[in-house]
Design a protein around this motif. Structure first.
Motif, PDB file in Angstrom:
ATOM      1  N   ASP A 281     152.896  80.151 107.107  1.00  0.00           N
ATOM      2  CA  ASP A 281     153.501  78.851 106.782  1.00  0.00           C
ATOM      3  C   ASP A 281     153.805  78.713 105.290  1.00  0.00           C
ATOM      4  N   HIS A 282     154.788  77.878 104.974  1.00  0.00           N
ATOM      5  CA  HIS A 282     155.187  77.686 103.572  1.00  0.00           C
ATOM      6  C   HIS A 282     155.136  76.228 103.124  1.00  0.00           C
TER       7      HIS A 282
ATOM      8  N   SER B  89     149.773  81.764 103.691  1.00  0.00           N
ATOM      9  CA  SER B  89     150.319  80.471 103.289  1.00  0.00           C
ATOM     10  C   SER B  89     150.918  80.633 101.901  1.00  0.00           C
ATOM     11  N   ASP B  90     152.188  80.287 101.743  1.00  0.00           N
ATOM     12  CA  ASP B  90     152.823  80.427 100.431  1.00  0.00           C
ATOM     13  C   ASP B  90     153.933  79.387 100.257  1.00  0.00           C
ATOM     14  N   PRO B  91     153.602  78.253  99.601  1.00  0.00           N
ATOM     15  CA  PRO B  91     154.590  77.180  99.430  1.00  0.00           C
ATOM     16  C   PRO B  91     155.783  77.584  98.557  1.00  0.00           C
ATOM     17  N   ASN B  92     155.704  78.727  97.888  1.00  0.00           N
ATOM     18  CA  ASN B  92     156.863  79.162  97.098  1.00  0.00           C
ATOM     19  C   ASN B  92     157.922  79.856  97.941  1.00  0.00           C
ATOM     20  N   MET B  93     157.593  80.149  99.177  1.00  0.00           N
ATOM     21  CA  MET B  93     158.549  80.863 100.040  1.00  0.00           C
ATOM     22  C   MET B  93     159.641  79.926 100.534  1.00  0.00           C
ATOM     23  N   SER B  94     160.845  80.463 100.680  1.00  0.00           N
ATOM     24  CA  SER B  94     161.977  79.659 101.143  1.00  0.00           C
ATOM     25  C   SER B  94     161.751  79.126 102.543  1.00  0.00           C
ATOM     26  N   SER B  95     161.058  79.907 103.357  1.00  0.00           N
ATOM     27  CA  SER B  95     160.984  79.602 104.786  1.00  0.00           C
ATOM     28  C   SER B  95     159.885  80.443 105.433  1.00  0.00           C
ATOM     29  N   THR B  96     159.442  79.984 106.597  1.00  0.00           N
ATOM     30  CA  THR B  96     158.505  80.803 107.368  1.00  0.00           C
ATOM     31  C   THR B  96     159.213  82.068 107.851  1.00  0.00           C
ATOM     32  N   CYS B  97     160.524  81.974 108.092  1.00  0.00           N
ATOM     33  CA  CYS B  97     161.261  83.164 108.525  1.00  0.00           C
ATOM     34  C   CYS B  97     161.210  84.266 107.472  1.00  0.00           C
ATOM     35  N   GLU B  98     161.309  83.894 106.184  1.00  0.00           N
ATOM     36  CA  GLU B  98     161.227  84.936 105.156  1.00  0.00           C
ATOM     37  C   GLU B  98     159.837  85.581 105.176  1.00  0.00           C
TER      38      GLU B  98
ATOM     39  N   CYS C 273     169.017  87.888 113.716  1.00  0.00           N
ATOM     40  CA  CYS C 273     169.702  86.597 113.982  1.00  0.00           C
ATOM     41  C   CYS C 273     168.721  85.439 113.894  1.00  0.00           C
ATOM     42  N   CYS C 274     167.539  85.630 114.486  1.00  0.00           N
ATOM     43  CA  CYS C 274     166.531  84.554 114.474  1.00  0.00           C
ATOM     44  C   CYS C 274     166.085  84.263 113.042  1.00  0.00           C
ATOM     45  N   LEU C 275     165.815  85.323 112.275  1.00  0.00           N
ATOM     46  CA  LEU C 275     165.313  85.131 110.902  1.00  0.00           C
ATOM     47  C   LEU C 275     166.391  84.556 109.993  1.00  0.00           C
TER      48      LEU C 275
ATOM     49  N   SER D 176     164.194  76.985  96.238  1.00  0.00           N
ATOM     50  CA  SER D 176     163.312  78.025  96.799  1.00  0.00           C
ATOM     51  C   SER D 176     164.075  79.315  97.106  1.00  0.00           C
ATOM     52  N   THR D 177     165.403  79.279  97.007  1.00  0.00           N
ATOM     53  CA  THR D 177     166.215  80.472  97.258  1.00  0.00           C
ATOM     54  C   THR D 177     166.241  81.331  95.995  1.00  0.00           C
ATOM     55  N   ASN D 178     165.730  82.530  96.081  1.00  0.00           N
ATOM     56  CA  ASN D 178     165.736  83.397  94.895  1.00  0.00           C
ATOM     57  C   ASN D 178     166.335  84.761  95.250  1.00  0.00           C
ATOM     58  N   ALA D 179     166.252  85.674  94.277  1.00  0.00           N
ATOM     59  CA  ALA D 179     166.860  87.002  94.483  1.00  0.00           C
ATOM     60  C   ALA D 179     166.260  87.686  95.716  1.00  0.00           C
ATOM     61  N   LYS D 180     164.961  87.490  95.894  1.00  0.00           N
ATOM     62  CA  LYS D 180     164.277  88.143  97.029  1.00  0.00           C
ATOM     63  C   LYS D 180     164.834  87.594  98.358  1.00  0.00           C
ATOM     64  N   THR D 181     165.046  86.271  98.377  1.00  0.00           N
ATOM     65  CA  THR D 181     165.592  85.664  99.603  1.00  0.00           C
ATOM     66  C   THR D 181     166.935  86.310  99.940  1.00  0.00           C
TER      67      THR D 181
END
Ligand code: 5GP
Ligand code: MN
Length: 336
Positions: free
Chosen positions: A119-120, A133-142, A162-164, A179-184
């Motif tokens: 969860d994020h 758990s990482d609130p810095n993540m864009s999404s649980t999908c990432e 497709c789901c992710l 929350s969208t970064n280079a990694k995303t």
């Protein structure tokens, strides 16, 4: 992701199991996308996997690969309960407090099996014995991408991609929130190379409105109120207005964001008089440092992220507006 989490995950799934994956109530693209992607991955590992959703979700999500097999507790409570009670492993995705799965929380709480949370959201309650758990993540999908990629990347395929892609796209407002970064983007690039078609998915999610949904948007925009001298707006929808537009689940998705599109506004609130949700469903969005997560938690029994949160009010629409305005008075210095 911590190494401890990854090694525990790999060890637990190394033996075939009956697994239940649970997204939060009123699941969105991220909750369902992450649950389905994880299911496809665990299916390929020969587990017996069921997704149990607390309740139904919008039609614009009813094309996701594997979606038709999701068991909805609100429609099939006995089957849902049996699956959870017989599970040997339970995943909770895109929520961090059991209160977010409502009727399922007691059933899950009573089970004695391993639980894994991914969860994020802010302020985790760590209800599971293994938590990513990482609130810095864009999404649980990432995060689910990270887990799959780090544990057995060769199993990533088009369905999973497709789901992710769907969850990352919906939770980042199409890759525009902070929350969208280079990694995303790197993850998304990989998902596209695996076969996720971005424009097709955008169309399926965003270009599927009914005429009555657009009418409801029109009413919402004409109900928008700007708070004098503050960069704040709120939008209301009464139950009569919902009825006139034959409201269906998901129809109001994204409306609260229109408040932020007004120049100079950095806090938008939407109040929807929705009887199936209790009383008034509150949605909050902000731009910058103002934490709507704190605001939702302190005044409306809710939570979420720094810039996107939700909650509930049990009072009437009129009283809720007053409560919202009074709450704002405690935050004037943070808002201007
Ligand atoms: P939305 O306004 O789209 O319903 O929700 C925005 C964000 O806040 C989402 O990440 C959602 O999971 C979270 N959220 C919405 N309602 C609630 C609530 O009642 N409690 C908590 N803790 N989070 C919520
Ligand atoms: Mn999410």
């Amino acid at each position: 992701m911590e190494n401890n989490f990854l090694s525990a995950f790999k060890k637990i799934i190394s033996i075939r199991k009956k697994i239940v994956i649970i997204p939060h109530r009123n699941p969105d693209g991220d909750a369902l996308g992450s649950a389905l992607a994880l299911k496809h991955f665990l299916d390929a590992k020969k587990h017996k996997v069921n997704i149990v959703s607390p309740n139904d979700y919008p039609t614009f999500l009813k094309w996701l690969p594997g979606e038709s097999e999701i068991i909805k507790f609100s429609k099939r409570p006995n089957t849902a309960r049996d699956k959870i009670n017989n599970a040997e492993l339970i995943f909770g995705l895109d929520f961090n407090s059991l209160s977010r799965i409502q009727d399922l929380s007691e059933i899950v709480r009573r089970t004695k099996v391993d639980k894994i949370m991914i969860d994020h959201h802010e302020s985790p309650e760590f209800f599971a014995n293994h938590n990513y758990s990482d609130p810095n993540m864009s999404s649980t999908c990432e995060m689910v991408y990270n887990v799959i990629n780090a544990s057995d990347s060769k199993l990533l395929n088009k369905k999973i991609a497709c789901c992710l892609y769907t969850g990352i796209m919906t939770d980042t407002g199409s890759f525009r929130y902070p929350s969208t970064n280079a990694k995303t983007h790197k993850v998304v690039s990989h998902l596209i190379s695996l076969g996720a078609n971005g424009s097709d998915i955008h169309q399926k999610i965003f270009d599927s409105s009914s005429m009555s949904r657009l009418k409801l948007l029109g009413i919402s925009l004409s109900n928008l109120v700007k708070i004098p001298d503050l960069p704040v707006v709120y939008i209301t929808l009464s139950k009569e207005e919902l009825k006139t537009c034959r409201y269906k689940k998901g129809d109001t998705e994204g409306f609260v964001n229109y408040g932020l599109s007004l120049k100079g506004v950095n806090f938008s609130c939407m109040m929807i008089e929705n009887e199936t949700e209790g009383k008034i469903k509150m949605s909050f969005r902000s731009q910058g440092n103002f934490s709507v997560e704190n605001f939702a938690r302190n005044y409306f029994n809710g939570g979420g992220h720094l810039n996107a949160a939700g909650g509930l009010s049990t009072e009437s629409l009129d009283k809720t507006i007053i409560r919202f305005k009074n709450a704002l008075k405690n935050h004037i210095s943070e808002l201007i």
